[in-house]
Motif scaffolding. Structure first.
Motif, PDB file in Angstrom:
ATOM      1  N   ASN A 236       0.820  -1.213   0.000  1.00  0.00           N
ATOM      2  CA  ASN A 236       0.000   0.000   0.000  1.00  0.00           C
ATOM      3  C   ASN A 236       0.853   1.262   0.000  1.00  0.00           C
ATOM      4  O   ASN A 236       0.491   2.260  -0.643  1.00  0.00           O
ATOM      5  N   ALA A 240       0.870   4.087  -3.009  1.00  0.00           N
ATOM      6  CA  ALA A 240       0.582   5.505  -2.767  1.00  0.00           C
ATOM      7  C   ALA A 240       1.484   6.395  -3.612  1.00  0.00           C
ATOM      8  O   ALA A 240       1.029   7.379  -4.214  1.00  0.00           O
ATOM      9  N   ASP A 250      -5.843  11.970  -4.108  1.00  0.00           N
ATOM     10  CA  ASP A 250      -6.722  11.386  -3.088  1.00  0.00           C
ATOM     11  C   ASP A 250      -6.487   9.878  -2.958  1.00  0.00           C
ATOM     12  O   ASP A 250      -6.461   9.340  -1.851  1.00  0.00           O
ATOM     13  N   GLU A 251      -6.320   9.216  -4.087  1.00  0.00           N
ATOM     14  CA  GLU A 251      -6.047   7.775  -4.068  1.00  0.00           C
ATOM     15  C   GLU A 251      -4.716   7.506  -3.361  1.00  0.00           C
ATOM     16  O   GLU A 251      -4.587   6.553  -2.580  1.00  0.00           O
ATOM     17  N   LEU A 253      -3.253   9.244  -0.997  1.00  0.00           N
ATOM     18  CA  LEU A 253      -3.380   9.405   0.455  1.00  0.00           C
ATOM     19  C   LEU A 253      -4.196   8.273   1.070  1.00  0.00           C
ATOM     20  O   LEU A 253      -3.944   7.867   2.207  1.00  0.00           O
ATOM     21  N   THR A 254      -5.146   7.728   0.327  1.00  0.00           N
ATOM     22  CA  THR A 254      -5.915   6.586   0.837  1.00  0.00           C
ATOM     23  C   THR A 254      -5.005   5.379   1.048  1.00  0.00           C
ATOM     24  O   THR A 254      -5.041   4.724   2.091  1.00  0.00           O
ATOM     25  N   PHE A 255      -4.171   5.087   0.048  1.00  0.00           N
ATOM     26  CA  PHE A 255      -3.215   3.984   0.179  1.00  0.00           C
ATOM     27  C   PHE A 255      -2.251   4.235   1.347  1.00  0.00           C
ATOM     28  O   PHE A 255      -1.978   3.346   2.153  1.00  0.00           O
ATOM     29  N   GLU A 257      -2.523   6.206   3.994  1.00  0.00           N
ATOM     30  CA  GLU A 257      -3.152   6.175   5.321  1.00  0.00           C
ATOM     31  C   GLU A 257      -3.484   4.756   5.745  1.00  0.00           C
ATOM     32  O   GLU A 257      -3.416   4.415   6.935  1.00  0.00           O
ATOM     33  N   ARG A 258      -3.824   3.897   4.772  1.00  0.00           N
ATOM     34  CA  ARG A 258      -4.051   2.480   5.091  1.00  0.00           C
ATOM     35  C   ARG A 258      -2.756   1.841   5.585  1.00  0.00           C
ATOM     36  O   ARG A 258      -2.747   1.110   6.580  1.00  0.00           O
ATOM     37  N   HIS A 283       1.244  14.376   1.865  1.00  0.00           N
ATOM     38  CA  HIS A 283       0.151  15.320   2.131  1.00  0.00           C
ATOM     39  C   HIS A 283       0.507  16.697   1.568  1.00  0.00           C
ATOM     40  O   HIS A 283      -0.325  17.362   0.922  1.00  0.00           O
TER      41      HIS A 283
END
Length: 427
Positions: A236, A240, A250-251, A253-255, A257-258, A283
């Motif tokens: 992940n 990112a 956005d994708e 940051l999703t990866f 943060e996971r 970020h």
């Protein structure tokens, strides 16, 4: 000489020191012909026979097997443990010294597994100190030896990373693909996913975004199948960076943060602190309008790094990123302080970070009207960047330097820096 040859030679040497004939050593349990075959290396004795011979020769079993006494073996293992502990505590220079001193110990010569452990430790410590040349040399030498499949993957991870960080991207890709691209590739494991993640980062550095996106999806599927924290974080996290490079903030940051959530729950505090810094970088890159969020995360990371065993380079990297966030949010005095702290921590080998710290100092001093000091730091950026190879990373650093020089009114040096940026970009 083979292991059997060495064992036989030791038995023969001790037997002669004890004044025994082969028949006397053999009687009554063994035949003198069998002892002769063992001493000549033509037979490999069983563990039970070795233990019997050690008793008859009044020497330690450890000496017959490894060429060192039990006490010497204990000293070697203790020294290796101290070197590893120094590495884990972020004392990379001390770790490097301890590993090197242990390798100079002649007793280590016949202990193949421990010697390989020590050489790998020295390579990793050298890499952490910024000496990629020594790390690469040691790792390539280890690759040529008889090693386990797991050790081969560990070495490949470190070598791929060292080549990548040295901007030798073709070699980095070759190392990763040699294992992951072979027809005999082993089943996915945590180690193999980590190697894949390192290879993925080399694809990105090389600008091969299409291959990176395809491979990122493959790694994510592998991590989902394994379901382990280690593979989940590696897959992940690197996905990112691929998403960020493709413009999908956005994708990305999703990866990230996971990966961060799993790392914070299951990982070591030191690696959690490092990842928090990298997440803040992402970020800042993808949501610059929310720089205050990254700044608060970096302030937390500064506290974490002071309480965990990260290296001085990692602490400096945290300070550099915090200074960057402070400039974006307008806290110029704080930015200058953090950039100066980072610069004081950095070794001369940390070229990219040294350039970043001085450039941030130049920006901060320019913003506060301290133009003489600003020029001094911006000009010193050139000294840090000049030894670096011409890559896209170097191009962006030269471009930022040129812009700052232009702000300072130093048009001649700005033009030179712009030209270097173009050259690094291949234009």
């Amino acid at each position: 000489m083979t292991t059997s040859d060495l064992v036989g030679l030791r038995i023969k040497t001790v037997r002669r020191q004890r004044g025994l004939s082969q028949a006397q050593l053999a009687h009554p349990e063994l035949s003198d012909s069998y002892v002769s075959l063992i001493e000549s290396g033509k037979r490999t004795p069983t563990p039970a026979v070795l233990e019997l011979l050690a008793q008859k020769l009044d020497c330690s079993l450890s000496y017959l097997v490894n060429g060192v006494t039990a006490e010497q073996m204990e000293d070697i293992e203790l020294a290796l443990g101290y070197a590893r502990l120094a590495m884990e505590n972020g004392e990379i220079s001390e770790a490097r010294t301890r590993f090197a001193e242990l390798l100079a110990n002649n007793n280590l010569t016949g202990l193949q597994s421990l010697r390989q452990d020590t050489e790998l430790g020295l390579a990793l410590a050298s890499e952490a100190c910024g000496d990629h040349v020594e790390a690469i040399a040691i790792l390539n030498q280890l690759r040529q030896e008889d090693i386990t499949s797991e050790r081969r993957i560990e070495i490949a991870i470190a070598l791929c990373r060292a080549y990548r960080d040295s901007e030798r991207l073709t070699e980095a890709v070759q190392v990763g693909e040699e294992i992951l691209g072979s027809a005999a590739r082993p089943a996915w494991s945590d180690l193999l996913v980590e190697l894949g993640a390192t290879l993925l980062s080399a694809y990105l550095e090389r600008g091969d975004l299409l291959r990176a996106r395809q491979f990122a999806a493959e790694l994510l599927n592998a991590a989902d199948t394994l379901g382990t924290p280690r593979s989940t974080v590696a897959a992940n996290w690197n996905a990112a960076y691929v998403a960020s490079a493709a413009g999908h903030g956005d994708e990305a940051l999703t990866f990230a943060e996971r990966a961060m959530a799993v790392q914070a729950e299951t990982g070591q505090p030191r690696n959690t602190a490092r990842m928090r810094v990298a997440l803040a970088q992402l970020h800042l890159r993808n949501r610059p309008g929310e720089a205050h969020i990254a700044r608060e995360a970096l302030r937390k990371a500064v506290a974490e790094t002071s309480q965990t065993s990260v290296s001085t380079v990692d602490r400096a990297r945290t300070m550099v990123e915090l200074a960057r966030a402070e400039i974006i949010t307008g806290d110029i005095a704080e930015a200058a302080e953090h950039a100066a702290d980072a610069r004081a921590l950095l070794p001369d080998s940390a070229l990219a970070l040294g350039a970043a710290a001085n450039l941030l100092l130049g920006l901060a001093y320019t913003a506060t009207g301290r133009l003489t000091e600003a020029r001094h730091h911006v000009e010193s950026v050139r000294d840090w960047l000049s030894p670096m190879p011409d890559t896209s990373r170097s191009a962006s650093n030269w471009y930022a330097t040129a812009q700052t020089m232009e702000q300072l009114g130093d048009e001649d040096r700005a033009v030179e820096a712009y030209q270097r940026a173009l050259a690094c970009a291949g234009l």
